[in-house]
Design a protein around this motif. Structure first.
Motif, PDB file in Angstrom:
ATOM      1  N   TYR A  26       0.859  -1.328   0.028  1.00  0.00           N
ATOM      2  CA  TYR A  26       0.068  -0.025   0.015  1.00  0.00           C
ATOM      3  C   TYR A  26       0.853   1.111  -0.128  1.00  0.00           C
ATOM      4  O   TYR A  26       1.953   1.358   0.514  1.00  0.00           O
ATOM      5  N   ARG A  27       0.350   2.308  -0.561  1.00  0.00           N
ATOM      6  CA  ARG A  27       0.858   3.497  -0.898  1.00  0.00           C
ATOM      7  C   ARG A  27       1.620   4.128   0.453  1.00  0.00           C
ATOM      8  O   ARG A  27       0.559   3.888   1.558  1.00  0.00           O
ATOM      9  N   ARG A  28       2.456   4.678   0.711  1.00  0.00           N
ATOM     10  CA  ARG A  28       3.051   5.394   1.884  1.00  0.00           C
ATOM     11  C   ARG A  28       3.232   6.972   1.494  1.00  0.00           C
ATOM     12  O   ARG A  28       3.773   7.198   0.538  1.00  0.00           O
ATOM     13  N   ALA A  29       3.155   7.701   2.458  1.00  0.00           N
ATOM     14  CA  ALA A  29       3.309   8.983   2.390  1.00  0.00           C
ATOM     15  C   ALA A  29       4.924   9.413   2.177  1.00  0.00           C
ATOM     16  O   ALA A  29       5.719   8.800   2.774  1.00  0.00           O
ATOM     17  N   PRO A  30       5.291  10.371   1.191  1.00  0.00           N
ATOM     18  CA  PRO A  30       6.743  10.562   1.331  1.00  0.00           C
ATOM     19  C   PRO A  30       7.240  11.290   2.593  1.00  0.00           C
ATOM     20  O   PRO A  30       6.207  11.854   3.210  1.00  0.00           O
ATOM     21  N   ARG A  31       8.148  11.526   2.653  1.00  0.00           N
ATOM     22  CA  ARG A  31       8.829  12.280   3.745  1.00  0.00           C
ATOM     23  C   ARG A  31       8.598  13.846   3.747  1.00  0.00           C
ATOM     24  O   ARG A  31       8.862  14.241   2.616  1.00  0.00           O
ATOM     25  N   ARG A  32       7.934  14.308   4.889  1.00  0.00           N
ATOM     26  CA  ARG A  32       7.730  15.640   4.642  1.00  0.00           C
ATOM     27  C   ARG A  32       8.847  16.400   5.109  1.00  0.00           C
ATOM     28  O   ARG A  32       9.520  16.116   5.934  1.00  0.00           O
ATOM     29  N   GLU A  33       8.980  17.637   4.347  1.00  0.00           N
ATOM     30  CA  GLU A  33       9.907  18.355   4.565  1.00  0.00           C
ATOM     31  C   GLU A  33       9.851  19.120   5.834  1.00  0.00           C
ATOM     32  O   GLU A  33       8.720  19.852   5.968  1.00  0.00           O
ATOM     33  N   SER A  34      10.721  19.167   6.939  1.00  0.00           N
ATOM     34  CA  SER A  34      10.747  19.885   8.107  1.00  0.00           C
ATOM     35  C   SER A  34      11.724  20.231   8.585  1.00  0.00           C
ATOM     36  O   SER A  34      12.665  19.701   9.035  1.00  0.00           O
ATOM     37  N   LYS A  35      11.864  21.655   8.449  1.00  0.00           N
ATOM     38  CA  LYS A  35      13.056  22.474   9.019  1.00  0.00           C
ATOM     39  C   LYS A  35      12.856  22.925  10.280  1.00  0.00           C
ATOM     40  O   LYS A  35      12.464  23.991  10.484  1.00  0.00           O
ATOM     41  N   LEU A  36      13.116  21.821  11.137  1.00  0.00           N
ATOM     42  CA  LEU A  36      12.766  22.206  12.600  1.00  0.00           C
ATOM     43  C   LEU A  36      14.032  22.235  13.390  1.00  0.00           C
ATOM     44  O   LEU A  36      15.197  21.564  13.081  1.00  0.00           O
ATOM     45  N   SER A  37      14.100  23.116  14.286  1.00  0.00           N
ATOM     46  CA  SER A  37      15.242  23.458  15.147  1.00  0.00           C
ATOM     47  C   SER A  37      15.393  22.322  16.076  1.00  0.00           C
ATOM     48  O   SER A  37      14.269  21.523  16.196  1.00  0.00           O
ATOM     49  N   GLU A  38      16.230  22.057  16.996  1.00  0.00           N
ATOM     50  CA  GLU A  38      16.350  21.080  18.164  1.00  0.00           C
ATOM     51  C   GLU A  38      15.186  21.353  18.819  1.00  0.00           C
ATOM     52  O   GLU A  38      14.529  20.508  19.526  1.00  0.00           O
ATOM     53  N   ALA A  39      14.701  22.598  19.238  1.00  0.00           N
ATOM     54  CA  ALA A  39      13.874  22.948  20.238  1.00  0.00           C
ATOM     55  C   ALA A  39      12.568  22.671  19.666  1.00  0.00           C
ATOM     56  O   ALA A  39      11.559  22.007  20.435  1.00  0.00           O
ATOM     57  N   ASP A  40      12.317  22.658  18.336  1.00  0.00           N
ATOM     58  CA  ASP A  40      11.069  22.236  17.641  1.00  0.00           C
ATOM     59  C   ASP A  40      10.832  20.805  17.806  1.00  0.00           C
ATOM     60  O   ASP A  40       9.621  20.555  18.199  1.00  0.00           O
ATOM     61  N   LYS A  41      11.730  20.214  17.504  1.00  0.00           N
ATOM     62  CA  LYS A  41      11.825  18.626  17.660  1.00  0.00           C
ATOM     63  C   LYS A  41      11.655  18.195  18.897  1.00  0.00           C
ATOM     64  O   LYS A  41      10.624  17.322  19.265  1.00  0.00           O
ATOM     65  N   ALA A  42      12.213  18.851  19.767  1.00  0.00           N
ATOM     66  CA  ALA A  42      12.019  18.469  21.221  1.00  0.00           C
ATOM     67  C   ALA A  42      10.130  18.802  21.707  1.00  0.00           C
ATOM     68  O   ALA A  42       9.654  17.988  22.421  1.00  0.00           O
ATOM     69  N   LEU A  43       9.769  19.657  21.212  1.00  0.00           N
ATOM     70  CA  LEU A  43       8.558  20.186  21.594  1.00  0.00           C
ATOM     71  C   LEU A  43       7.663  19.192  20.798  1.00  0.00           C
ATOM     72  O   LEU A  43       6.494  18.993  21.196  1.00  0.00           O
ATOM     73  N   ALA A  44       7.849  18.869  19.547  1.00  0.00           N
ATOM     74  CA  ALA A  44       7.043  17.755  18.904  1.00  0.00           C
ATOM     75  C   ALA A  44       6.749  16.423  19.514  1.00  0.00           C
ATOM     76  O   ALA A  44       5.852  16.112  19.720  1.00  0.00           O
ATOM     77  N   ILE A  45       8.025  16.165  20.110  1.00  0.00           N
ATOM     78  CA  ILE A  45       8.200  15.015  20.783  1.00  0.00           C
ATOM     79  C   ILE A  45       7.333  15.084  22.129  1.00  0.00           C
ATOM     80  O   ILE A  45       6.529  14.112  22.592  1.00  0.00           O
ATOM     81  N   LYS A  46       7.606  16.100  22.826  1.00  0.00           N
ATOM     82  CA  LYS A  46       6.826  16.375  24.034  1.00  0.00           C
ATOM     83  C   LYS A  46       5.135  16.412  23.761  1.00  0.00           C
ATOM     84  O   LYS A  46       4.264  15.728  24.764  1.00  0.00           O
ATOM     85  N   ASN A  47       4.860  16.965  22.719  1.00  0.00           N
ATOM     86  CA  ASN A  47       3.415  17.137  22.396  1.00  0.00           C
ATOM     87  C   ASN A  47       2.749  15.758  22.218  1.00  0.00           C
ATOM     88  O   ASN A  47       1.642  15.131  22.509  1.00  0.00           O
ATOM     89  N   ALA A  48       3.585  14.999  21.414  1.00  0.00           N
ATOM     90  CA  ALA A  48       3.178  13.366  21.178  1.00  0.00           C
ATOM     91  C   ALA A  48       3.042  12.585  22.460  1.00  0.00           C
ATOM     92  O   ALA A  48       2.379  11.565  22.779  1.00  0.00           O
ATOM     93  N   LEU A  49       3.995  12.955  23.624  1.00  0.00           N
ATOM     94  CA  LEU A  49       4.159  12.098  24.572  1.00  0.00           C
ATOM     95  C   LEU A  49       3.104  12.462  25.470  1.00  0.00           C
ATOM     96  O   LEU A  49       2.628  11.577  26.474  1.00  0.00           O
ATOM     97  N   ARG A  50       2.467  13.266  25.311  1.00  0.00           N
ATOM     98  CA  ARG A  50       1.247  13.603  26.418  1.00  0.00           C
ATOM     99  C   ARG A  50       0.113  12.647  26.452  1.00  0.00           C
ATOM    100  O   ARG A  50      -0.895  12.799  27.176  1.00  0.00           O
TER     101      ARG A  50
END
Length: 385
Positions: A26-50
């Protein structure tokens, strides 16, 4: 009093589910371009961990970080149910009210492998149109819908369920801050196509589009309705699509009548149906720009023209530049996004120039679903509605 204090809140189960198997077919989404800083990445992981119990944060933080690195987004694949999702009979769902069960049917139908564009990434249509942001939200929303009574309303904000609030029986059962239900897609496309013919081609109000030629592109999510609508209104049509798997799905569904990767064959079939006054939907496996060039070279008149590629996200894979196969497009998205953007801009400009040439020859071009796209913004002279 804080309104949140009055809400009934639910959490995911304590135990982590087993990691599901992924079907490679089945089709898979391509990798999304994400120019995230280290702080942005940490925030994204924190939001998912909630959504996760603190006991499992260390493990899931690593999984989420890996997804973010590999896919550009956090999908929470571990929380996807095993196997194929589909809308089941309503009585097979848990729930304390029929609305709660009915909404579960709709959610699962949108994530069916035969419906969703990228089912493992929760994308139903439009390259980025997701049912939820991640699979934790999917599971949690299902839990809320199973508990919801006909005197409660589930409030969802950007895919995140805020809680169940007491409400009247006649109040909405779910309120979304970022979504609208899109109903009767084929019916809407049928009406748009038919009325374009009646308004611009002089078709009588009791007539159909028999004997006319319609050219468009896109057979993915909502755009998949174009072929079926064309046959219903009686118009001969050619619809370009670069992803062969989407064509196969529409062909198996009976939503396109023919499929080919040969431009001459595609045009021949359509013109034969046009001459006979019969509707058809020819799926051309290739780029719409190549199709338009061929039609111009052969001096073939097109009555109606549109486009339903996902041009609202042209740089995220919604638009495939001329000269790239679907596979090359997907690879370039992940490895060379800057040059991919340049190819998109170049191809879109040429695409617009071709549309303008058809417009000068009497073709009526109408934009459908790309109101935020570059095409609409820069090509009003092409008849974009």
């Amino acid at each position: 009093m804080n309104l949140a204090d009055e809400a009934m809140t639910i959490k995911l189960d304590y135990e982590l589910p087993e990691y599901p198997k992924m079907d490679p077919g089945y089709r898979r989404a391509p990798r999304r371009e994400s120019k995230l800083s280290e702080a942005d990445k940490a925030l994204a992981i924190k939001n998912a961990l909630r959504y996760i119990h603190p006991d499992h944060h260390a493990q899931m933080a690593k999984e989420f970080a890996q997804e973010l690195e590999e896919k550009g987004r956090i999908y929470g694949y571990r929380f996807r149910p095993e196997g194929k999702l589909s809308g089941k009979p309503i009585d097979q769902y848990k729930g304390k009210c029929i609305e709660g069960r009915a909404i579960q049917v709709m959610i699962d139908n949108n994530l069916d492998f035969d419906v969703a564009l990228y089912p493992y990434e929760l994308v139903t249509y439009g390259e980025t149109g997701q049912v939820c942001q991640n699979w934790m939200q999917y599971r949690l929303i299902k839990k809320y819908l199973e508990e919801m009574t006909d005197e409660q309303t589930l409030v969802v904000m950007s895919g995140h369920p805020l809680g169940l609030f007491h409400s009247h029986k006649l109040a909405p059962r779910v309120i979304l801050s970022n979504g609208l239900m899109v109903g009767a897609i084929v019916h809407g496309t049928f009406n748009t196509l038919l009325n374009a013919g009646r308004l611009k081609l002089g078709i009588p109000q009791d007539g159909n589009l028999s004997g006319k030629l319609f050219v468009s592109s896109g057979l993915g999510g909502m755009s998949g309705a174009q072929g079926k609508a064309a046959v219903i209104v009686g118009v001969a049509s050619i619809i370009a699509e670069v992803d062969d798997s989407r064509i196969q799905t529409r062909f198996e569904q009976g939503w396109v009548t023919h499929r080919t990767d040969d431009l001459a064959v595609a045009v021949k079939i359509a013109l034969e149906h046009q001459k006979a006054g019969k509707g058809c939907a020819v799926a051309y496996h290739g780029n719409v720009v190549d199709l338009l060039e061929y039609l111009l070279e052969q001096n073939i008149h097109v009555d109606l023209m549109s486009d339903q590629t996902s041009c609202h996200v042209p740089y995220d894979g919604g638009y495939c530049p001329q000269g790239l196969s679907f596979e090359q497009r997907t690879e370039m998205l992940a490895t060379d996004p800057e040059n991919f953007r340049k190819l998109v801009d170049k191809s879109l400009q040429h695409h617009i120039e071709l549309i303008e040439k058809f417009h000068d020859r009497g073709t009526y071009f109408f934009d459908y679903g790309n109101s935020s796209s570059s095409t609409t913004a820069t090509a009003p002279s092409a008849g974009a509605a």
